[in-house]
Design an enzyme around this catalytic site. Structure first.
Site, mmCIF file in Angstrom:
data_model
loop_
_atom_site.group_PDB
_atom_site.id
_atom_site.type_symbol
_atom_site.label_atom_id
_atom_site.label_comp_id
_atom_site.label_asym_id
_atom_site.label_seq_id
_atom_site.Cartn_x
_atom_site.Cartn_y
_atom_site.Cartn_z
ATOM 1 N N GLY A 228 -3.577 10.891 7.090
ATOM 2 C CA GLY A 228 -4.844 10.255 6.795
ATOM 3 C C GLY A 228 -4.724 9.358 5.590
ATOM 4 C CG ASN B 298 2.124 7.065 -2.337
ATOM 5 O OD1 ASN B 298 2.897 7.964 -2.086
ATOM 6 N ND2 ASN B 298 1.595 6.292 -1.405
ATOM 7 C CD GLU C 174 -6.055 11.569 -0.278
ATOM 8 O OE1 GLU C 174 -5.122 11.684 -1.091
ATOM 9 O OE2 GLU C 174 -6.154 12.286 0.729
#
Length: 997
Positions: A359, A363, A396
């Site tokens: 998904g 990084n 995230e």
């Protein structure tokens, strides 16, 4: 890693309804904490607050005659990883059986890396990668061989301290490793030049091309496809990256960290140099190069710092990034208000790519997202898509404080040195080792669930989360892939980890949980921690006794809890006797009793909650009041195999509302009668338990009718069920999205999971019968629901509008299942007049339930309208694939050859192949045609993309749940898969464990 495309542990779509594709609570992902009380009612205010003027940063070169050098990629091809034909299969040597590696097998590395300087010369035919690494031994004076991982690499040269090494004399090279035999005993410089071919990399690991752009995905072991390296996350180093490429073809050059310099080179090329000042493991390395533009915005933190926000996409997709930017800013604001956590960097980058296995990947300073979880417009994205983007963007972002992790992504199994370890990515608190993965994953999933709840309907979000847990996690817990939340031999991102975190909040309350979180961050800021550290923070901050709570991390399986109740009218007491049992799982035949929090309330004969004051437990009278005031909800701590709790001062027989809010991830069985359940359905103040009562009634009804069908008895629908269903449908005081959920029957998979021998044909026939009977008897109410929930206004993503659309769409689906021309025409009208994808696709799905010319025509029309948009075409694929029309496998085989389908694109595979596996009646067809189809696809797909293939093969994992004939057919396909030479470790893991079950 983000939780989008149901990586390994699930496939693609729930069969709860076709509306899974357009429902505002996505079934593919769990996007799934109070800056905004009742934010559903203030979404417009929030959007205004978070959305100052945005500018669109353009990074494309101006048009010129030389631009003809740029490949023009059609919309149909935009998801294609490579433009050349798939390579023919070649004979491969028989693979060695992968070896499972346990926690006890872990060894520290002999060497560490201090700095890494990478140079990429990106080309159309080949890419040259030069790495310069500063190496030092863990033990001073050691000169053990240095073993570097490498896969699909062409070694050009290798030097140590400037001296070229000779093959066999100084180093050895095989298909997986480069071994330097006698390196210097102290610190030294290692330089390696490799040649790679990103345009041919269909695995989407390492460096590859997506729609003409270069992109990376290095978690978990993709970096070894870029250069030779110790590809393990306990190797932390500082990176400097120089990227060189054709300026016209690749005007944007991105990597981690800060941009140090950029400039032009000869022959129309240019370069950029990026430096990441923080040490990181190689799986957090990222590089993107291509034709991109960015939407730029800014967020001002609570302390007044300015954070630059950029979302990068191909130029045509830039208008569809507004919602993603809104979601990011909402998440940042929410985390400050709810947890007091402020973003501590100055830049947050997001890049959207159409070819991506997961998904999203967080990084460091360069997040890469699957396009599906960034791009949205009212015309092309459904409410489910908007909700998914909100949740995953939030997920995230929340990892900044609670660990760099990979949500529901891939089957992380340590076979043949495929060790997955998770360390931090400029985050504040992360995991000590990979076996603690559930800590940060569970905590971050919990946080994004709470965020999505506050941004919409808390009850509906909870229903969606629990439904996913039951449909996917519980079956896994009962199958060959069962494992504890913190595994001993392999790692899998584990949804139950969020439920474990939620139990802390249930036990401690919101204030106590916040105290525990504050202490956790205070103690461990900047550290790598364990599950025990989180447990200790919660315990110590509240001076709490959690007894055997840590067993949740070490014992696999789903606990079963039975409750027997009794009322003593003379003593005015109400007793609840609990017993718990955890079934045996692979490697754990015997289990200890768990710590299970049971939230409950007691209802009187009028449906009101009874005030609770005292309770007898283990021979003592305990107060459950708060500040000497009675309470209406309490939490019982069930910690033993058998345990009794007796409420006092109960002056009439109550109806207990058990496991309120789904306070523990268990299977609950009680002695409540159908009358009790109907009473709870009508009166329970806990909305989740109101929904749950209806679901229990529906499950019991469906199982009884399945039994009748199997014994050739006539099917008759209980009138009381119809009446209770009608009461919910017509209750205008209820949240409309809640009603939409409440009138949706349990999925076929959920019912089969409750059967001793799963019978997909009988379950499908019964569910179809109930839906048609309800639609027939309540057609007037359904029609009124459709008519009263229409709107011609502009699309707005807020809870009231999402709820209205959800209820209307469910009602329309019920009417259309009658195959009555009046309602087919109604659905056609809704399709043609829809002003947004949510309602247009819902109408399409309603029509597509029934085979015939109308279905064929409308599917053709939809594709004709949207063939230019690859994300919409994926919906079209999925809708047809998951259809229950008879012998649908033939249609799916035809769609495999459709010009818009590409087996190399994960999203298309999830839509078409995963969608087909989501139709139990066709996937589990008696003749084995569904199994044969999937077996063929897995073998083909494994040569292209092993990660995606492993997710598909997991559909076979519970083959022993079915009748002998189906078992024989499924087993034959698993054996066929296992016999393939060169089978990937990913697929080997799932197939071998499934066969061994």
């Amino acid at each position: 890693m983000a939780r989008f495309v149901l990586p390994s542990k699930t496939l693609a779509f729930s069969k709860r309804s076709l509306l899974g594709l357009i429902s505002p609570v996505p079934l593919q992902l769990n996007c799934s904490v109070n800056c905004f009380q009742n934010t559903a009612k203030s979404t417009i205010r929030l959007r205004h607050f978070l959305a100052p003027e945005v500018n669109l940063r353009r990074k494309c070169c101006p048009f010129s005659p030389s631009e003809s050098r740029i490949k023009q990629v059609s919309k149909r091809q935009i998801c294609s990883v490579a433009t050349e034909d798939l390579a023919k299969e070649v004979e491969e040597p028989k693979m060695e059986t992968p070896k499972e590696i346990f926690l006890k097998d872990y060894k520290m590395p002999d060497y560490y890396f201090d700095t890494v300087a990478l140079k990429f010369s990106l080309g159309e035919e080949r890419t040259i990668v030069t790495s310069k690494i500063t190496v030092f031994p863990r033990v001073e004076g050691s000169s053990a061989p240095l073993v570097l991982d490498g896969q699909d690499l062409s070694l050009v040269s290798i030097q140590v301290n400037g001296k070229a090494l000779k093959k066999e004399e100084d180093y050895r090279l095989d298909a997986r490793h480069l071994t330097i035999l006698s390196p210097p005993s102290g610190r030294y410089d290692l330089e390696i030049v490799t040649e790679i071919y990103p345009q041919n990399n269909t695995s989407l690991e390492g460096l590859y091309k997506s729609s003409g752009n270069f992109c990376t995905q290095c978690e978990a072991e993709g970096f070894r496809k870029i250069t030779f390296y110790q590809d393990r996350p306990d190797i932390m180093a500082k990176y400097t990256v120089r990227i060189e490429a054709d300026k016209l073809l690749y005007p944007v050059l991105l990597s981690n960290g800060n941009l140090l310099e950029e400039g032009d080179l000869e022959n129309g090329k240019h370069y950029a140099v990026w430096e990441d000042p923080f040490k990181k493991p190689c799986y957090l390395f990222a590089l993107v190069a291509g034709q991109l533009q960015s939407r730029d915005d800014m967020f001002i933190t609570h302390s007044g710092r300015k954070v630059s926000l950029r979302i990068w996409t191909p130029a045509d997709d830039l208008p569809k990034t507004a919602h993603a930017m809104y979601s990011l800013k909402a998440a940042m604001k929410w985390d400050e208000d709810v947890f007091g956590l402020e973003y501590d960097l100055d830049l947050f980058n997001v890049v959207a790519v159409p070819d991506f296995n997961m998904g999203a990947m967080e990084n460091k300073s360069l997040n890469i997202f699957n396009s599906k979880l960034v791009l949205a417009s009212p015309e092309t994205a459904s409410d489910a898509d908007y909700a998914a983007i909100l949740g995953v963007i939030g997920h995230e972002y929340f990892h900044n404080w609670t660990g760099n992790s990979f949500y529901h992504s891939i089957a992380l199994v340590t076979f043949g040195h495929r060790i997955r370890i998770s360390f931090g990515n400029d985050i504040r608190v992360t995991c000590r080792d990979w076996f603690q993965l559930s800590l940060k994953e569970g905590l971050t999933v919990f946080r994004d669930q709470e965020f999505s709840s506050d941004m919409g309907s808390r009850t509906v979000k909870r229903v969606a989360d629990v439904s996913k847990l039951r449909n996917y996690q519980f079956p896994q817990d009962a199958g060959p892939m069962a494992h504890p939340v913190r595994p001993h031999s392999y790692i899998k991102v584990y949804e139950k980890g969020a439920e474990v975190v939620r139990m802390y909040k249930t036990l401690l309350g919101s204030q106590g949980f916040r105290k525990g979180m504050d202490l956790y961050f205070k103690r461990h800021d900047g550290q790598a921690v364990t599950c025990e550290d989180f447990f200790a923070a919660m315990r110590d901050a509240n001076d709490a006794d959690f007894a055997n709570f840590l067993l949740w991390y070490s014992q696999a399986g789903t606990p079963s809890v039975k409750v027997n109740t009794s009322y003593n009218s003379e003593a005015h007491t109400f007793s609840l006797k609990f017993s718990q049992e955890i079934p045996p799982t692979p490697g754990q035949p015997v289990k200890e009793p768990m710590f299970i929090p049971i939230a409950l309330g007691l209802l009187d004969s009028t449906g009101k909650d009874i005030p609770l004051s005292t309770i007898y437990h283990e021979g003592t009278l305990q107060s459950v009041s708060s500040n000497n005031q009675p309470v209406f909800n309490t939490v019982l701590r069930v910690t033993k195999k058998e345990e009794e709790f007796v409420f006092t001062d109960i002056f009439e027989r109550p109806v207990p509302s058990l496991l309120r809010g789904y306070s523990a991830p268990v299977r609950l069985e009680s002695d409540l009668t159908d009358d009790d359940l109907f009473f709870l359905l009508a009166n329970d103040s806990d909305e989740f338990n109101c929904w749950e009562a209806g679901q229990i009634l529906a499950r019991k009804l469906m199982l009884n009718l399945v039994n009748d069908l199997q014994h050739n008895k006539a099917l008759v629908l209980n009138p009381k069920f119809v009446e209770g269903f009608k009461r919910i449908l017509c209750d205008s005081s209820l949240d409309k999205e809640f009603v939409a959920k409440a009138i949706t029957l349990p999925g076929e998979g959920e019912i089969m999971d409750l059967m001793e021998v799963a019978d997909p044909d009988a379950v499908h026939a019964v569910r179809t019968f109930i839906r048609k009977q309800l639609a027939s008897e309540l057609r007037a109410e359904f029609l009124s629901t459709v008519q009263n929930n229409r709107s011609s206004g502009e699309y707005v993503f807020d809870h009231p509008n999402m709820a209205r659309r959800a209820l209307k769409n469910v009602a329309l689906a019920y009417l259309a299942c009658l195959e009555d021309q009046e309602y087919t025409d109604l659905a056609l009208h809704e399709y043609k007049t829809a002003t947004n994808m949510t309602e247009q696709f819902a109408a399409l799905a309603a029509i597509a339930q029934n085979p015939g010319k109308t279905r064929d025509d409308i599917l053709h029309d939809f594709y004709g309208k949207w063939q230019h948009d690859f994300l919409v075409v994926n919906k079209w694929f999925a809708l047809q694939a998951m259809s229950d029309v008879p012998s649908n496998v033939a249609n799916v085989r035809e769609l495999i050859n459709h010009p818009a389908f590409d087996l190399r694109n994960p999203n298309k595979v999830y839509s078409l192949i995963g969608g087909f596996c989501g139709s139990p009646v066709n996937f589990h067809a008696k003749d084995g045609s569904g199994y044969e189809f999937l077996g063929e696809i897995v073998v083909q797909l494994d040569k292209i993309n092993p990660q995606v293939a492993s997710r598909m093969v997991s559909a076979f994992s519970r083959w022993r749940r079915f009748d002998e004939n189906r078992q024989k057919l499924a087993k034959a396909q698993l054996e066929k898969i296992m016999s393939v030479n060169g089978l990937s470790e990913n697929v080997f893991e799932i197939a071998s464990k499934s066969l061994a079950a």
